[in-house]
Design an enzyme around this catalytic site. Structure first.
Site, PDB file in Angstrom:
ATOM      1  N   GLY A  60       0.819  -1.211   0.000  1.00 12.55           N
ATOM      2  CA  GLY A  60       0.000   0.000   0.000  1.00 12.55           C
ATOM      3  C   GLY A  60       0.851   1.258   0.000  1.00 12.55           C
ATOM      4  O   GLY A  60       2.021   1.231  -0.371  1.00 12.55           O
ATOM      5  N   LEU A  94       0.545   3.758  -2.045  1.00 14.87           N
ATOM      6  CA  LEU A  94       0.976   3.697  -3.440  1.00 14.87           C
ATOM      7  C   LEU A  94       1.503   5.042  -3.934  1.00 14.87           C
ATOM      8  O   LEU A  94       0.953   6.093  -3.621  1.00 14.87           O
ATOM      9  CB  LEU A  94      -0.206   3.251  -4.310  1.00 14.87           C
ATOM     10  N   HIS A  99       4.769   2.429  -7.769  1.00 17.77           N
ATOM     11  CA  HIS A  99       3.803   1.315  -7.818  1.00 17.77           C
ATOM     12  C   HIS A  99       2.915   1.436  -9.060  1.00 17.77           C
ATOM     13  O   HIS A  99       2.622   0.450  -9.732  1.00 17.77           O
ATOM     14  CB  HIS A  99       2.866   1.344  -6.608  1.00 17.77           C
ATOM     15  N   GLN A 153       8.154  -9.434   7.527  1.00 21.38           N
ATOM     16  CA  GLN A 153       9.378  -8.894   6.924  1.00 21.38           C
ATOM     17  C   GLN A 153       9.924  -7.675   7.674  1.00 21.38           C
ATOM     18  O   GLN A 153      10.810  -6.995   7.175  1.00 21.38           O
ATOM     19  CB  GLN A 153       9.166  -8.594   5.437  1.00 21.38           C
TER      20      GLN A 153
HETATM   21  O1  PAF Z   1       8.035  -4.836  -2.133  1.00 23.34           O
HETATM   22  C1  PAF Z   1       7.107  -4.848  -1.295  1.00 23.34           C
HETATM   23  O2  PAF Z   1       6.313  -3.923  -1.184  1.00 23.34           O
HETATM   24  C2  PAF Z   1       6.967  -6.066  -0.371  1.00 23.34           C
HETATM   25  O3  PAF Z   1       8.199  -6.576  -0.019  1.00 23.34           O
HETATM   26  C3  PAF Z   1       6.054  -7.147  -0.961  1.00 23.34           C
HETATM   27  C4  PAF Z   1       6.631  -7.755  -2.230  1.00 23.34           C
HETATM   28  C5  PAF Z   1       4.677  -6.582  -1.251  1.00 23.34           C
HETATM   29  C6  PAF Z   1       5.885  -8.290   0.053  1.00 23.34           C
HETATM   30  O4  PAF Z   1       5.299  -7.841   1.237  1.00 23.34           O
END
Ligand code: PAF
Length: 274
Positions: A27, A29, A33, A57
């Site tokens: 998100g 964006l 993106h 992550q």
């Molecule tokens: O690049 C990102 O925004 C994130 O690492 C992803 C690929 C959406 C995974 O959470």
């Protein structure tokens, strides 16, 4: 535009769609993106964009809580692009029980970003694999801005024989060269003006290599010193082979320079292919 939170509803809505082009996001964006989504739209009428801030992550001290969440605005932008489906699950949908199955990643995941953010790529690969299993896309678009992420996702797809084509999207930059990133908004005005120097530093290394310099260690050291003198804390500035992301040697061709550095509490990453 369908905004779907639920896995069964998503699968039902995609049942007769082929090919499915997928763009995973967290998100917030921005034009970077949107460029990936436009690229996906050129490849398929059926574009699925996921919005999910993936806690797997983030390290405990990282910015999971303050990571910008702008769902309504994201949906407005996506509907302007005529995206067919937004998959926006909550944590209960994706992790109904704690995510105990996690992927074991190859050594490349412990280098560069992985050396400074242990477990980061394990979290990325695990969520990407889950999203691929849920959405079953024919192709998925990942930005080159996250160069090592793109490399690891490609390797995952290759080694696990996943039936999805990985498409790379070019990095989108501001007029001064700064790569667009959701984290840029953490920068104050002075830091924002300074931030383009990460890119300028990579550009300078690229020019020196193109002019024939093969002393990569000195290039990396000088670039790091320059940034440190400008007030940055540098995690790495490093020249690698594109195909393997192993450190480059003097006679290697097809290189990429990768960098990560902090301006106060904001960490920026960038890269440049040669
Ligand atoms: O690049 C990102 O925004 C994130 O690492 C992803 C690929 C959406 C995974 O959470």
């Amino acid at each position: 535009m369908n905004i779907i939170n639920d896995i069964t509803a998503l699968r039902n809505s995609l049942k007769s769609e082929q090919p499915i082009a997928f763009v995973p996001t967290m998100g917030n964006l921005h034009a970077g993106h949107l460029a990936l989504i436009k690229q996906a739209k050129q490849l398929s009428d059926c574009v699925v964009v996921s919005i999910f801030v993936n806690r797997l992550q983030f390290l405990p001290h990282e910015d999971f809580v303050r990571y910008p969440r702008t769902f309504d605005n994201d949906c407005r932008l996506l509907s302007e692009l005529n995206v067919k489906t937004v998959f926006a699950p909550n944590e209960k949908i994706l992790f109904p029980t704690p995510q105990e199955f996690l992927l074991a990643l190859p050594p490349v995941a412990d280098t560069l970003e992985g050396a400074f953010r242990p477990g980061f790529f394990r979290g990325v690969a695990t969520i990407v694999l889950k999203l691929f299993n849920i959405i079953q896309p024919n192709l998925a678009v990942f930005g080159k801005k996250d160069y090592q992420q793109l490399h690891i996702v490609r390797e995952m797809v290759r080694q696990l024989n996943l039936p999805v084509e990985i498409v790379a999207g070019e990095t989108v930059r501001a007029a001064d060269g700064l790569a667009l990133s959701s984290r840029n908004q953490y920068l104050n005005e002075v830091q924002r003006a300074e931030a383009c120097n990460l890119y300028q530093t990579l550009l300078q290394i690229k020019q020196e290599i193109i002019s024939g310099c093969k002393d990569f260690l000195t290039l990396q050291k000088n670039a790091t010193n320059n940034l440190v003198q400008r007030g940055w804390k540098v995690d790495y500035i490093s020249i690698h082979k594109r195909s393997s992301l192993l450190p480059a040697h003097a006679d290697d061709v097809d290189l990429v320079i990768l960098g990560a550095a902090w301006l106060d509490k904001t960490r920026l990453i960038d890269n440049l292919e040669i």
